[in-house]
Design an enzyme around this catalytic site. Sequence first.
Site, PDB file in Angstrom:
ATOM      1  CE  LYS A 177      -2.294  -1.044   3.750  1.00 10.80           C
ATOM      2  NZ  LYS A 177      -1.666  -2.346   4.049  1.00 10.80           N
ATOM      3  NE  ARG A 183      -4.884   0.825  11.340  1.00 11.92           N
ATOM      4  CZ  ARG A 183      -3.896   0.231  10.702  1.00 11.92           C
ATOM      5  NH1 ARG A 183      -4.059  -1.005  10.247  1.00 11.92           N
ATOM      6  NH2 ARG A 183      -2.748   0.839  10.520  1.00 11.92           N
ATOM      7  NE  ARG A 220       7.109  -4.094   5.762  1.00 10.57           N
ATOM      8  CZ  ARG A 220       5.799  -3.900   5.883  1.00 10.57           C
ATOM      9  NH1 ARG A 220       5.041  -3.826   4.799  1.00 10.57           N
ATOM     10  NH2 ARG A 220       5.239  -3.798   7.074  1.00 10.57           N
ATOM     11  NE  ARG A 230       6.629  -1.764  10.982  1.00 11.10           N
ATOM     12  CZ  ARG A 230       5.297  -1.683  10.917  1.00 11.10           C
ATOM     13  NH1 ARG A 230       4.732  -0.917  10.001  1.00 11.10           N
ATOM     14  NH2 ARG A 230       4.551  -2.378  11.738  1.00 11.10           N
ATOM     15  NE  ARG A 251       2.427  -6.081  11.220  1.00  7.27           N
ATOM     16  CZ  ARG A 251       3.525  -5.738  10.565  1.00  7.27           C
ATOM     17  NH1 ARG A 251       4.673  -6.354  10.816  1.00  7.27           N
ATOM     18  NH2 ARG A 251       3.481  -4.805   9.638  1.00  7.27           N
TER      19      ARG A 251
END
Length: 227
Positions: free
Chosen positions: A22, A97, A136, A170, A181
């Site tokens: 996203k 959300r 990532r 992260r 998640r």
Amino acid sequence: MLDTAKATAPVLILLGPPGAGKGTQARMLEDKFGLVQLSTGDLLRAAVAAGTEAGLAAKAVMEAGDLVSDEIVINILRDRLKDDDCAKGVILDGFPRTTVQAEALDVLLAESNQKINAAISLDVEDAAMVTRISGRYTCGGCGEGYHDEFKQPAVAGTCDKCGGTEMKRRADDNAETVASRLEAYHAQTAPLIAYYDGKSSLERIDAMGDINAIAGNLSAIVEKATA
């Protein structure tokens, strides 16, 4: 008097689980269409730093270790949408959300005669998300996203966009946290697909392929939605 430019400014939503791309796709749409990406985290940090009324309310909640309420987030978003750079339209990333938040967002947009032009679901396979997420990283300077396998900078360790050399990962981008998640996404956010489908504003894209191919499909949807 109603701000005509604002009333016609498109509002797009990107839906998808962690790792769906996203953020990357939103930045590409920003560059191509002049839209502004608005993520919940960035909105909260900016409002707190600016010391706005909603920002101070958010700061107090966060310092107490609690979750910021939907009402506060909506108030922060209301303030942000008034800024001049949002006149060409916005891309919401990470909000709403839940369907409760989606309903509150509809009420907010109605205040300025706006609406959701398209809610775009980036459809991915859960099993592939572990590899995608664990690989990532981002530029510490400008936030440009990269990946060990799918998108490396032209010069190793140097950001293509700003030339920065500080790369960040992260701490929760690991296999142990990805499963929880994804579970949270399916439980809370996936129902938004049905919500926006019911409003005839849902679009779906296979987001498992090449980044540029996905961007091309997204651009076609955006052009249609903003025509």
